[in-house]
Design a protein around this motif. Sequence first.
Motif, PDB file in Angstrom:
ATOM      1  N   GLN A  88      14.828 -10.805  -2.861  1.00  8.68           N
ATOM      2  CA  GLN A  88      14.062 -10.461  -4.064  1.00  8.68           C
ATOM      3  C   GLN A  88      12.981  -9.428  -3.753  1.00  8.68           C
ATOM      4  O   GLN A  88      12.248  -9.547  -2.759  1.00  8.68           O
ATOM      5  CB  GLN A  88      13.403 -11.702  -4.642  1.00  8.68           C
ATOM      6  CG  GLN A  88      14.390 -12.711  -5.208  1.00  8.68           C
ATOM      7  CD  GLN A  88      13.710 -13.958  -5.728  1.00  8.68           C
ATOM      8  OE1 GLN A  88      12.611 -14.305  -5.307  1.00  8.68           O
ATOM      9  NE2 GLN A  88      14.359 -14.652  -6.646  1.00  8.68           N
ATOM     10  N   LEU A  89      12.858  -8.437  -4.631  1.00 13.77           N
ATOM     11  CA  LEU A  89      11.832  -7.414  -4.504  1.00 13.77           C
ATOM     12  C   LEU A  89      10.693  -7.699  -5.469  1.00 13.77           C
ATOM     13  O   LEU A  89      10.924  -8.017  -6.642  1.00 13.77           O
ATOM     14  CB  LEU A  89      12.410  -6.027  -4.802  1.00 13.77           C
ATOM     15  CG  LEU A  89      11.426  -4.862  -4.608  1.00 13.77           C
ATOM     16  CD1 LEU A  89      11.161  -4.623  -3.116  1.00 13.77           C
ATOM     17  CD2 LEU A  89      11.961  -3.593  -5.268  1.00 13.77           C
ATOM     18  N   HIS A  90       9.471  -7.595  -4.987  1.00 16.13           N
ATOM     19  CA  HIS A  90       8.275  -7.729  -5.816  1.00 16.13           C
ATOM     20  C   HIS A  90       7.553  -6.378  -5.810  1.00 16.13           C
ATOM     21  O   HIS A  90       7.346  -5.781  -4.755  1.00 16.13           O
ATOM     22  CB  HIS A  90       7.354  -8.818  -5.262  1.00 16.13           C
ATOM     23  CG  HIS A  90       7.972 -10.178  -5.269  1.00 16.13           C
ATOM     24  ND1 HIS A  90       7.478 -11.210  -6.052  1.00 16.13           N
ATOM     25  CD2 HIS A  90       9.051 -10.689  -4.614  1.00 16.13           C
ATOM     26  CE1 HIS A  90       8.218 -12.295  -5.855  1.00 16.13           C
ATOM     27  NE2 HIS A  90       9.174 -12.008  -4.986  1.00 16.13           N
ATOM     28  N   TRP A  91       7.166  -5.912  -6.999  1.00 11.81           N
ATOM     29  CA  TRP A  91       6.526  -4.599  -7.157  1.00 11.81           C
ATOM     30  C   TRP A  91       5.050  -4.797  -7.483  1.00 11.81           C
ATOM     31  O   TRP A  91       4.711  -5.628  -8.316  1.00 11.81           O
ATOM     32  CB  TRP A  91       7.210  -3.818  -8.268  1.00 11.81           C
ATOM     33  CG  TRP A  91       6.985  -2.332  -8.230  1.00 11.81           C
ATOM     34  CD1 TRP A  91       6.133  -1.614  -9.014  1.00 11.81           C
ATOM     35  CD2 TRP A  91       7.636  -1.390  -7.373  1.00 11.81           C
ATOM     36  NE1 TRP A  91       6.213  -0.281  -8.701  1.00 11.81           N
ATOM     37  CE2 TRP A  91       7.129  -0.114  -7.690  1.00 11.81           C
ATOM     38  CE3 TRP A  91       8.590  -1.497  -6.355  1.00 11.81           C
ATOM     39  CZ2 TRP A  91       7.540   1.049  -7.034  1.00 11.81           C
ATOM     40  CZ3 TRP A  91       9.004  -0.348  -5.706  1.00 11.81           C
ATOM     41  CH2 TRP A  91       8.484   0.902  -6.050  1.00 11.81           C
ATOM     42  N   ARG A  92       4.208  -4.035  -6.841  1.00 12.03           N
ATOM     43  CA  ARG A  92       2.758  -4.192  -7.015  1.00 12.03           C
ATOM     44  C   ARG A  92       2.261  -3.447  -8.249  1.00 12.03           C
ATOM     45  O   ARG A  92       2.505  -2.253  -8.403  1.00 12.03           O
ATOM     46  CB  ARG A  92       2.021  -3.678  -5.775  1.00 12.03           C
ATOM     47  CG  ARG A  92       0.515  -3.902  -5.785  1.00 12.03           C
ATOM     48  CD  ARG A  92      -0.077  -3.423  -4.463  1.00 12.03           C
ATOM     49  NE  ARG A  92      -1.491  -3.724  -4.363  1.00 12.03           N
ATOM     50  CZ  ARG A  92      -2.463  -2.909  -4.781  1.00 12.03           C
ATOM     51  NH1 ARG A  92      -2.156  -1.744  -5.320  1.00 12.03           N
ATOM     52  NH2 ARG A  92      -3.729  -3.250  -4.653  1.00 12.03           N
ATOM     53  N   ASP A  93       1.565  -4.165  -9.126  1.00  9.23           N
ATOM     54  CA  ASP A  93       0.956  -3.546 -10.297  1.00  9.23           C
ATOM     55  C   ASP A  93      -0.247  -2.732  -9.844  1.00  9.23           C
ATOM     56  O   ASP A  93      -1.163  -3.266  -9.208  1.00  9.23           O
ATOM     57  CB  ASP A  93       0.526  -4.614 -11.295  1.00  9.23           C
ATOM     58  CG  ASP A  93       0.013  -4.029 -12.599  1.00  9.23           C
ATOM     59  OD1 ASP A  93      -1.121  -3.490 -12.596  1.00  9.23           O
ATOM     60  OD2 ASP A  93       0.725  -4.108 -13.611  1.00  9.23           O
ATOM     61  N   ALA A  94      -0.255  -1.458 -10.153  1.00 11.51           N
ATOM     62  CA  ALA A  94      -1.309  -0.572  -9.666  1.00 11.51           C
ATOM     63  C   ALA A  94      -2.672  -0.924 -10.235  1.00 11.51           C
ATOM     64  O   ALA A  94      -3.702  -0.642  -9.608  1.00 11.51           O
ATOM     65  CB  ALA A  94      -0.974   0.880 -10.005  1.00 11.51           C
ATOM     66  N   PHE A 118       1.649  -8.718  -7.400  1.00 11.97           N
ATOM     67  CA  PHE A 118       3.047  -8.405  -7.108  1.00 11.97           C
ATOM     68  C   PHE A 118       3.945  -9.137  -8.105  1.00 11.97           C
ATOM     69  O   PHE A 118       3.877 -10.364  -8.221  1.00 11.97           O
ATOM     70  CB  PHE A 118       3.396  -8.810  -5.674  1.00 11.97           C
ATOM     71  CG  PHE A 118       2.847  -7.870  -4.641  1.00 11.97           C
ATOM     72  CD1 PHE A 118       3.660  -6.895  -4.053  1.00 11.97           C
ATOM     73  CD2 PHE A 118       1.518  -7.961  -4.248  1.00 11.97           C
ATOM     74  CE1 PHE A 118       3.139  -6.027  -3.102  1.00 11.97           C
ATOM     75  CE2 PHE A 118       1.000  -7.097  -3.289  1.00 11.97           C
ATOM     76  CZ  PHE A 118       1.814  -6.128  -2.715  1.00 11.97           C
ATOM     77  N   GLU A 119       4.766  -8.374  -8.798  1.00 15.63           N
ATOM     78  CA  GLU A 119       5.599  -8.938  -9.850  1.00 15.63           C
ATOM     79  C   GLU A 119       7.077  -8.861  -9.445  1.00 15.63           C
ATOM     80  O   GLU A 119       7.549  -7.825  -8.961  1.00 15.63           O
ATOM     81  CB  GLU A 119       5.378  -8.167 -11.151  1.00 15.63           C
ATOM     82  CG  GLU A 119       3.926  -8.199 -11.626  1.00 15.63           C
ATOM     83  CD  GLU A 119       3.681  -7.299 -12.827  1.00 15.63           C
ATOM     84  OE1 GLU A 119       4.637  -6.579 -13.227  1.00 15.63           O
ATOM     85  OE2 GLU A 119       2.562  -7.326 -13.352  1.00 15.63           O
ATOM     86  N   LEU A 120       7.792  -9.955  -9.651  1.00 12.52           N
ATOM     87  CA  LEU A 120       9.207 -10.026  -9.307  1.00 12.52           C
ATOM     88  C   LEU A 120      10.012  -9.063 -10.178  1.00 12.52           C
ATOM     89  O   LEU A 120       9.872  -9.032 -11.405  1.00 12.52           O
ATOM     90  CB  LEU A 120       9.713 -11.455  -9.505  1.00 12.52           C
ATOM     91  CG  LEU A 120      11.213 -11.688  -9.274  1.00 12.52           C
ATOM     92  CD1 LEU A 120      11.578 -11.417  -7.832  1.00 12.52           C
ATOM     93  CD2 LEU A 120      11.582 -13.112  -9.662  1.00 12.52           C
ATOM     94  N   ILE A 121      10.865  -8.281  -9.522  1.00 10.63           N
ATOM     95  CA  ILE A 121      11.770  -7.391 -10.246  1.00 10.63           C
ATOM     96  C   ILE A 121      13.078  -8.137 -10.482  1.00 10.63           C
ATOM     97  O   ILE A 121      13.749  -8.578  -9.542  1.00 10.63           O
ATOM     98  CB  ILE A 121      12.043  -6.100  -9.439  1.00 10.63           C
ATOM     99  CG1 ILE A 121      10.730  -5.361  -9.168  1.00 10.63           C
ATOM    100  CG2 ILE A 121      13.032  -5.210 -10.187  1.00 10.63           C
ATOM    101  CD1 ILE A 121       9.964  -4.928 -10.405  1.00 10.63           C
ATOM    102  N   LEU A 137       1.337   6.632  -5.628  1.00 10.68           N
ATOM    103  CA  LEU A 137       1.475   5.627  -4.585  1.00 10.68           C
ATOM    104  C   LEU A 137       1.897   4.290  -5.189  1.00 10.68           C
ATOM    105  O   LEU A 137       1.419   3.902  -6.257  1.00 10.68           O
ATOM    106  CB  LEU A 137       0.156   5.458  -3.826  1.00 10.68           C
ATOM    107  CG  LEU A 137      -0.508   6.740  -3.298  1.00 10.68           C
ATOM    108  CD1 LEU A 137      -1.768   6.386  -2.506  1.00 10.68           C
ATOM    109  CD2 LEU A 137       0.468   7.539  -2.440  1.00 10.68           C
ATOM    110  N   HIS A 138       2.773   3.584  -4.481  1.00 10.21           N
ATOM    111  CA  HIS A 138       3.301   2.314  -4.969  1.00 10.21           C
ATOM    112  C   HIS A 138       3.306   1.291  -3.842  1.00 10.21           C
ATOM    113  O   HIS A 138       3.383   1.635  -2.666  1.00 10.21           O
ATOM    114  CB  HIS A 138       4.734   2.479  -5.475  1.00 10.21           C
ATOM    115  CG  HIS A 138       4.941   3.616  -6.411  1.00 10.21           C
ATOM    116  ND1 HIS A 138       4.782   3.495  -7.776  1.00 10.21           N
ATOM    117  CD2 HIS A 138       5.298   4.912  -6.181  1.00 10.21           C
ATOM    118  CE1 HIS A 138       5.051   4.661  -8.354  1.00 10.21           C
ATOM    119  NE2 HIS A 138       5.361   5.534  -7.408  1.00 10.21           N
ATOM    120  N   GLY A 139       3.265   0.010  -4.209  1.00 10.08           N
ATOM    121  CA  GLY A 139       3.382  -1.071  -3.250  1.00 10.08           C
ATOM    122  C   GLY A 139       4.531  -1.990  -3.605  1.00 10.08           C
ATOM    123  O   GLY A 139       4.837  -2.192  -4.795  1.00 10.08           O
ATOM    124  N   ALA A 140       5.189  -2.545  -2.593  1.00  6.35           N
ATOM    125  CA  ALA A 140       6.300  -3.459  -2.824  1.00  6.35           C
ATOM    126  C   ALA A 140       6.338  -4.490  -1.702  1.00  6.35           C
ATOM    127  O   ALA A 140       5.755  -4.296  -0.632  1.00  6.35           O
ATOM    128  CB  ALA A 140       7.623  -2.701  -2.896  1.00  6.35           C
TER     129      ALA A 140
END
Length: 207
Positions: free
Chosen positions: A191-197, A202-205, A180-183
Amino acid sequence: MRTPEELLEGYRAFRRGIYVDQAKLYEKLGGGQDPDIMVIGCADSRADPSDIFNAAPGQLFVVRNVANLVPPYDDSGGLHGVSAALEFAVTALEVKHIVVMGHGGCGGVSASLSAADNRPVGTFVAPWVKLLDSARDRVLAGKPDDPQTSLEFEGVATSLKNLMSFPFVAERVERGDLTLHGAWFAIALGQLHWRDADTGEFELIEP
């Protein structure tokens, strides 16, 4: 696009352009689908997962609803559109990843915040976004500078938590067959931010 006529003209442009290049792909997809990734996104017209992830037809199994919400598991009956799509994606298509993607300026999140001020929005929207009540109250208790964005992040976390309430999801996650992932997507900036599990941040890609 504002009219049905524009939709039809869009279709004609598709047939003259993209379809010509991808005709063999569509012919293959006519025999069935086999995506590895499910995306649960918002119905907002500005945040199309296929565009954001540059995905071709057949690559993403997408479910979109107000505020990209996943309800908790409930087998007591009723009409459960998100749950039905989730069950199909996990048990029939056997997707390997599920991405819950929120976005900036989400109207469903705004509706949840409005309900906190005793201003519920809509006959159907208000009860749907009650799924965010606990997250919203937690966010507001922290008095953040930007409650809208904070709740958009927490909404993604809520849906990820609710996903694990489905036995067929939890079993596959525990076996390592499903991740499972969060964004979160900032529309104005693209801009897409990806959630650190691990941390939930949320970190900027970088593009």
